[in-house]
Enzyme design. Structure first.
Site, short mmCIF file in Angstrom:
data_model
loop_
_atom_site.label_atom_id
_atom_site.label_comp_id
_atom_site.label_asym_id
_atom_site.label_seq_id
_atom_site.Cartn_x
_atom_site.Cartn_y
_atom_site.Cartn_z
CB CYS A 2 9.99 -7.04 -8.08
SG CYS A 2 11.62 -6.75 -7.41
NE ARG A 27 4.03 -5.59 -6.89
CZ ARG A 27 3.38 -5.85 -5.75
NH1 ARG A 27 2.18 -5.35 -5.57
NH2 ARG A 27 3.93 -6.56 -4.79
CD1 TRP A 74 11.79 0.28 -5.96
CD2 TRP A 74 12.75 -0.96 -4.37
NE1 TRP A 74 12.22 1.12 -4.96
CE2 TRP A 74 12.81 0.39 -3.97
CE3 TRP A 74 13.29 -1.93 -3.51
CZ2 TRP A 74 13.39 0.79 -2.76
CZ3 TRP A 74 13.87 -1.52 -2.32
CH2 TRP A 74 13.91 -0.17 -1.96
CG ASN A 100 7.85 -9.09 -4.97
OD1 ASN A 100 8.71 -8.32 -4.53
ND2 ASN A 100 6.58 -9.02 -4.61
N GLY A 101 10.87 -10.34 -3.60
CA GLY A 101 11.16 -10.64 -2.20
C GLY A 101 12.66 -10.59 -1.95
CD GLU A 481 0.45 12.03 3.72
OE1 GLU A 481 0.22 11.68 2.55
OE2 GLU A 481 1.24 11.43 4.48
CE LYS A 485 2.21 11.66 -0.30
NZ LYS A 485 1.69 10.72 0.66
CD GLU A 488 5.71 9.60 -0.77
OE1 GLU A 488 5.73 8.46 -1.26
OE2 GLU A 488 4.67 10.17 -0.40
CG HIS A 504 11.05 23.35 22.21
ND1 HIS A 504 11.34 23.94 23.41
CD2 HIS A 504 9.69 23.33 22.12
CE1 HIS A 504 10.22 24.25 24.05
NE2 HIS A 504 9.21 23.88 23.29
CE LYS A 603 -0.04 3.25 -3.81
NZ LYS A 603 -0.16 4.62 -3.31
C1 AGP Z 1 3.18 7.22 0.76
O1 AGP Z 1 2.94 8.15 -0.21
C2 AGP Z 1 4.16 6.22 0.42
N1 AGP Z 1 3.89 5.55 -0.76
C3 AGP Z 1 4.51 5.27 1.56
O2 AGP Z 1 4.97 6.02 2.63
C4 AGP Z 1 3.35 4.39 2.03
O3 AGP Z 1 2.42 5.13 2.71
C5 AGP Z 1 3.91 3.30 2.95
O4 AGP Z 1 4.82 2.52 2.22
C6 AGP Z 1 2.81 2.43 3.53
O5 AGP Z 1 2.15 1.75 2.52
P1 AGP Z 1 0.78 0.97 2.85
O6 AGP Z 1 -0.24 1.97 3.28
O7 AGP Z 1 0.44 0.29 1.56
O8 AGP Z 1 1.10 -0.01 3.94
#
Ligand code: AGP
Length: 608
Positions: A2, A27, A74, A100-101, A481, A485, A488, A504, A603
């Protein structure tokens, strides 16, 4: 994960809190709220929804005061409803808290508190904290907070206000990031610096175990025995423009388009052309220490883990040091091997990802040298590592990481060059790589020119139910990657796979409905990838080929081709990932998805 904010000063707390929350929304964005001391008591406003909705609520039902706290959520415990939204208040309504936590022993505490007659109104773990503070002894709010936290297991960044202490906020941190903003006659609290920048660039990072008492006259930092602590005031290097959307429709597109400059920033001042090497002062590694490295263990999550896979190729290729790449969340619970000459490299954009932080701490406990490759200056991983490399990519707001990935790959190339030159890479080879790196920003600029091509391609695949991404060698992590993307931000199921592994198993998925993105830069594995494309074509798959500018010898296989400028194989991931970022972006836009705030994501993952 959060976002929390707080304000005490002469101004109108609500406008500052809402401004700060809107900058922390990446966040967590499923519910939000504020609590303000209005001179008569504690008043809260909260709802399920976005900060924009909270702003509307406050316009309809305003609250005024010069001291308050706020939260954007979150959800971890309890659905994202108005009832479960923060701030949480105690039974008397005179205390309010944002958090937050995760409180790991919340159930035990709740049972005991309910037996003692506390009236719980929510399903959250957080609510236990406010009832604990309510019943804790102490003549001051900070004394009661310190006493309450004695009973708490888990992670937290909290801010608390009380009717009895009209212009005071008590803040505490364990595991989740919290900063103080030192302003002119006003003080702010936030989970990260972006929420403070409208008021100050002077910040104090709290350490785990710190309790800060913030009033309009100043702040004090205490430890768990209420002893005064000193903390340095640091200046944030970037400004509000860096986190402004400008003319872009989304932060993700802005950050994709910034990559020529962010690659330049990552390289700035770090290339020594004459010596054919890199200068990485922040690493804090002497030549002697470098010569003693026996293995490198990269720990990371998500996109950073993918960058780590590229890093393995690069570092092994340039320095000959064996590298393993570990999911931090798995590695932290595996038996840690105490092997001399081990360097553990934690890669993290935010520098706050809980699993990566804990993997770093586990490695440190076994005597490993621990380094960080981080974007956010002053973040926890950066402060707990013995040395490291800052990306200098500027703040990344879009939840889907883009410019941080290319900056991470460039930083890993610098690290590989630096270690390589200490372990046998010749000055000629070093100079060649320096030359290639110096030319890279321009190649990125040329690659970004394909945007309109990718936009029209996206229209053909926006309705695809699935997608497969294939690559070999350095392109395999890029395939992973690209798939991440797409998943996500467009919610299309996608898988990245080593091209040769396809036969395989995943080849069974291929038919005319399965788009297959093949990474085929002209490198030593090019012909191998072409064979895999032939296997896909033979099963009727629709191929999008990401290749290198040059003679078109894939026309007979690929339904669509996107060509990026030619580059040295080790650098190609920086270029080949860009069309994949753009493809995911434009498909998500066409599907009407909230590109910068994808569902269920956040994020920075500061909880386990
Ligand atoms: C990537 O687009 C995501 N937001 C997520 O996988 C991110 O890379 C992951 O949470 C790691 O975050 P960081 O690089 O801040 O540790």
């Amino acid at each position: 994960m959060c976002g929390i904010v707080g304000y005490v000063g002469a101004g109108d707390a609500v406008s500052v809190l809402v401004e700060g929350l809107s900058r922390l929304e990446y966040r967590g964005y499923d519910s939000a709220g504020v609590a303000v001391l209005n001179g008569r008591g504690v008043e809260t406003r909260k709802l399920a929804g976005r900060i924009a909705d909270l702003r509307d609520l406050l316009a309809r039902d305003p609250v005024h005061g010069s001291c308050g706290i706020g939260h954007t959520r979150w959800a971890t415990h309890g659905a994202p409803t108005e009832r479960n939204a923060h701030p949480h208040i105690d039974c008397t309504g005179s205390l309010a808290l944002v958090h937050n936590g995760i409180i790991e022993n919340a159930n035990v505490l709740r049972r005991r508190l309910e037996q003692d007659g506390h009236d719980f109104r929510t399903e959250t773990d957080t609510e236990t904290l406010i009832h604990l503070i309510e019943e804790s002894p102490g003549t001051t709010l900070e004394a009661r907070v310190i006493a309450a936290l004695e009973h708490v297991e888990g992670t937290y960044g909290i801010a608390v206000v009380a009717e009895a202490d009209r212009r005071k906020i008590v803040v505490a941190r364990r595991g989740s990031p919290v900063l103080l903003g030192v302003g002119d006659g006003e003080f702010l609290i936030a989970s990260d610096a972006s929420a403070l920048l409208g008021h100050t660039r002077s910040v104090v990072h709290l350490n785990d175990g710190d309790v800060a008492v913030v009033t309009a006259d100043g702040y004090r930092i205490l430890d768990r025995e209420a002893r005064e602590q000193d903390r340095v005031v640091e200046d944030i290097e970037w400004d509000l423009d860096a986190i402004a959307l400008g003319d872009y429709p989304h932060f993700m597109l802005k950050e994709i388009c910034e990559q020529a400059n962010t690659v330049r920033s990552t390289l700035r001042g770090r290339l020594l052309a004459a010596d054919g090497t890199a200068r990485l002062n922040g690493l804090n590694l002497t030549a002697r220490q470098c010569s003693r490295i026996r293995r490198i263990v990269i720990v990371a999550c998500g996109t950073s883990w993918h960058a780590g896979l590229v890093g393995r190729h690069v570092i092994e290729e340039l320095s000959g040091i064996p590298v393993s790449v570990e999911y931090a969340s798995e590695y932290r619970y595996r038996r840690q091997l105490r092997l001399p000459g081990t360097v553990t490299l934690a890669i993290s954009q935010s520098g706050e990802t809980a699993d990566t932080l804990e993997a770093l701490r586990a490695a440190k406990a076994t005597g490993s040298t621990v380094l960080g490759l981080v974007n956010v200056v002053g973040s926890t991983i950066a402060r707990e590592a013995e040395g490291g490399i800052y990306l200098h990519a500027g703040p990344e707001i879009g939840v889907a990481s883009t410019k941080a990935f290319t900056a991470q790959v460039v930083a890993l190339l610098l690290l590989g060059l630096y270690l390589g030159r200490q372990r046998g890479l010749s000055v000629q080879e070093g100079r060649a790589l320096v030359g290639q790196l110096l030319a890279l920003p321009q190649l990125v600029e040329r690659t970004l020119a394909i945007e309109s091509e990718v936009r029209s391609l996206a229209a053909r695949f926006a309705d695809a139910p699935n997608a497969l991404y294939l690559g070999r060698g350095l392109s395999f992590p890029v395939a992973l990657e690209g798939a991440l993307k797409l998943k996500e931000i467009s919610y299309i199921h996608a898988e990245g796979y080593p091209a040769a592994e396809m036969k395989h198993g995943p080849i069974a998925l291929i038919d005319e409905n399965m788009p297959v993105v093949c990474l085929a830069p002209r490198d030593p594995l090019y012909t191998k990838v072409v064979s895999a494309m032939q296997e896909v074509k033979a099963r009727g798959g629709r191929i999008i080929a990401i290749t290198t500018e040059g003679p078109d010898d894939l026309g007979h296989l690929a339904d669509h081709q996107i060509a990026v400028p030619a580059a040295a194989p080790l650098l190609s991931p920086v270029l080949t990932v860009i069309p994949l970022q753009l493809l995911a972006y434009h498909i998500a836009v066409l599907r009407g998805c909230d590109v910068d705030r994808p569902r269920n994501l956040a994020k920075s993952v500061t909880v386990e």
